[in-house]
Design a protein around this motif. Structure first.
Motif, PDB file in Angstrom:
ATOM      1  N   LYS A 282       0.523  -0.930  -0.186  1.00 43.22           N
ATOM      2  CA  LYS A 282      -0.085   0.158   0.275  1.00 43.22           C
ATOM      3  C   LYS A 282       1.257   0.860   0.043  1.00 43.22           C
ATOM      4  CE  LYS A 282      -3.672   2.141   3.050  1.00 43.22           C
ATOM      5  NZ  LYS A 282      -3.901   3.373   2.899  1.00 43.22           N
ATOM      6  N   TRP A 283       1.840   1.547   0.490  1.00 43.76           N
ATOM      7  CA  TRP A 283       3.201   2.560   0.711  1.00 43.76           C
ATOM      8  C   TRP A 283       3.268   2.527  -0.850  1.00 43.76           C
ATOM      9  CZ3 TRP A 283       8.274   3.102  -0.250  1.00 43.76           C
ATOM     10  CH2 TRP A 283       8.304   4.513   0.403  1.00 43.76           C
ATOM     11  N   ALA A 284       3.838   1.653  -1.530  1.00 50.27           N
ATOM     12  CA  ALA A 284       4.505   1.518  -2.600  1.00 50.27           C
ATOM     13  C   ALA A 284       3.435   2.097  -3.229  1.00 50.27           C
ATOM     14  CB  ALA A 284       5.160   0.188  -3.504  1.00 50.27           C
ATOM     15  N   ASP A 285       2.406   1.735  -3.554  1.00 51.98           N
ATOM     16  CA  ASP A 285       1.039   2.406  -4.022  1.00 51.98           C
ATOM     17  C   ASP A 285       1.428   3.892  -4.114  1.00 51.98           C
ATOM     18  OD1 ASP A 285       0.643  -0.533  -5.201  1.00 51.98           O
ATOM     19  OD2 ASP A 285      -0.715  -0.442  -4.895  1.00 51.98           O
ATOM     20  N   GLU A 286       1.435   4.601  -2.276  1.00 53.74           N
ATOM     21  CA  GLU A 286       1.135   5.711  -2.510  1.00 53.74           C
ATOM     22  C   GLU A 286       1.985   6.787  -2.930  1.00 53.74           C
ATOM     23  OE1 GLU A 286       0.353   5.553   1.803  1.00 53.74           O
ATOM     24  OE2 GLU A 286      -2.119   5.040   1.439  1.00 53.74           O
ATOM     25  N   ASN A 287       3.320   5.597  -3.086  1.00 50.11           N
ATOM     26  CA  ASN A 287       4.827   6.935  -3.316  1.00 50.11           C
ATOM     27  C   ASN A 287       5.699   6.978  -4.406  1.00 50.11           C
ATOM     28  OD1 ASN A 287       4.912   8.267  -0.347  1.00 50.11           O
ATOM     29  ND2 ASN A 287       3.865   6.507   0.249  1.00 50.11           N
ATOM     30  N   PRO A 288       4.583   6.597  -5.673  1.00 52.96           N
ATOM     31  CA  PRO A 288       5.390   6.341  -6.254  1.00 52.96           C
ATOM     32  C   PRO A 288       6.341   6.341  -7.576  1.00 52.96           C
ATOM     33  CG  PRO A 288       3.003   7.060  -7.099  1.00 52.96           C
ATOM     34  CD  PRO A 288       3.482   7.157  -5.720  1.00 52.96           C
ATOM     35  N   GLN A 289       6.819   7.759  -6.863  1.00 50.75           N
ATOM     36  CA  GLN A 289       8.317   8.685  -7.542  1.00 50.75           C
ATOM     37  C   GLN A 289       9.232   8.045  -6.405  1.00 50.75           C
ATOM     38  OE1 GLN A 289       5.555   9.413  -5.452  1.00 50.75           O
ATOM     39  NE2 GLN A 289       6.554  10.277  -3.544  1.00 50.75           N
ATOM     40  N   VAL A 290       8.739   7.279  -5.395  1.00 53.19           N
ATOM     41  CA  VAL A 290      10.050   7.103  -5.003  1.00 53.19           C
ATOM     42  C   VAL A 290      10.509   5.086  -5.367  1.00 53.19           C
ATOM     43  CG1 VAL A 290      10.350   5.674  -2.668  1.00 53.19           C
ATOM     44  CG2 VAL A 290       8.929   7.764  -2.445  1.00 53.19           C
TER      45      VAL A 290
END
Length: 298
Positions: A282-290
């Motif tokens: 979920k965190w990865a989905d919310e931080n695509p630029q990272v």
């Protein structure tokens, strides 16, 4: 004599079969990343929150690329030994040059350094903010009775525990015992003491989400007993970069700053037990630029 001869022949035959199996297994696991066996990766991790967070992040990202990822929690020493023996493929939380110096001296020749992903890692001794007259480790001297004679620590095999016991306590002449158990137990003790507004002194480190959640402060270290800021490296077993060039490229591009890492740690470590990987996804989905900076195509 005949039975002994037959036994020897049987032993030889079994040995030969075992050798063939081992060779076949070795060939299957060390070919290009396209092979099914080669897609299996074991990530060792220690019970430090930044390691739990990034290990789960890599687990979900690699599994989406078709890898079969096994994560294994151990203390630091067994993780390094596992890397050296080839039983663990990857470790994402090597603290250098000081915290894991003993393990590095012993095993660095048998593992691969895959680069630095965080460079402001510090080891600390901390107290709640409401202890306004304690601002330095030196201020703890002569006040052990206030804290029950205990510094509440983490697991006994951690470099933080070693440095606190061998460096900070003797250098500051503290009449305290380092009470080791686990990070979870230390945080539970810290939260309980803060809720009851009682004195407590703990070992802690940056990066850690506790600094955002609790009213705590690091004690100044004028003698430098806890060491300087360190780097967190990713390391692999010998031959890792050759066996997993795509993963190696991904690991070498991986970087997180304080704010981003704190966000990831909070997401993963606040998740219900068993849901850490889902929280990382979920965190990865919310931080695509990272994610796109080191894992293109995610």
């Amino acid at each position: 004599m005949l039975m002994r001869t037959r036994a020897h022949r049987l032993t030889a035959l079994l040995a030969a079969l075992c050798a063939l199996v081992l060779v076949a297994a070795g060939c299957g696991g060390r070919q290009a990343e396209t092979g099914q066996e080669a897609k299996r990766i074991t990530i060792g991790y220690i019970a430090w929150d930044e390691d739990i967070a990034v290990t789960n992040l890599f687990k979900v990202l690699l599994e989406e690329q078709g890898y079969q990822v096994t994560t294994t929690e151990l203390e630091a020493g067994p993780v390094y030994a596992g890397l050296a023996q080839g039983n663990i493929d990857l470790f994402l939380d090597a603290w250098l040059p000081e915290t894991h110096s003993d393990y590095w001296k012993q095993y660095s020749g048998q593992i691969e350094d895959l680069g630095v992903w965080y460079d402001q890692a510090t080891l600390n001794i901390a107290v709640p903010n409401y202890l306004t007259d304690i601002n330095s480790i030196a201020d703890l001297k002569g006040r052990s009775g206030q804290f029950g004679g205990v510094i509440t620590g983490i697991d006994p095999g951690a470099g933080l525990s070693r440095i606190t016991k061998n460096n900070a306590i003797p250098q500051y002449q503290l009449d305290y015992t380092l009470q080791t158990s686990s990070t979870t137990a230390m945080l539970a003790s810290l939260e309980k003491a803060i809720n009851e507004h009682k004195p407590i002194v703990v070992t802690l480190w940056h990066p850690h989400w506790a600094y955002a959640r609790y009213p705590i402060k690091d004690l100044q270290d004028p003698l430098g007993a806890m060491g300087q800021a360190e780097e967190i490296h990713s390391v692999g077993r010998a031959g890792f970069s050759q066996d997993f060039p795509q993963v190696t490229e991904m690991v070498k591009k991986f970087r997180l700053d304080d704010q981003t890492l704190s966000s990831l740690e909070n997401a993963v470590n606040s998740a219900p037990k068993g849901q850490e990987a889902a929280a990382a996804r979920k965190w990865a989905d919310e931080n695509p630029q990272v994610i796109s900076a080191f894992a293109p195509g995610q």
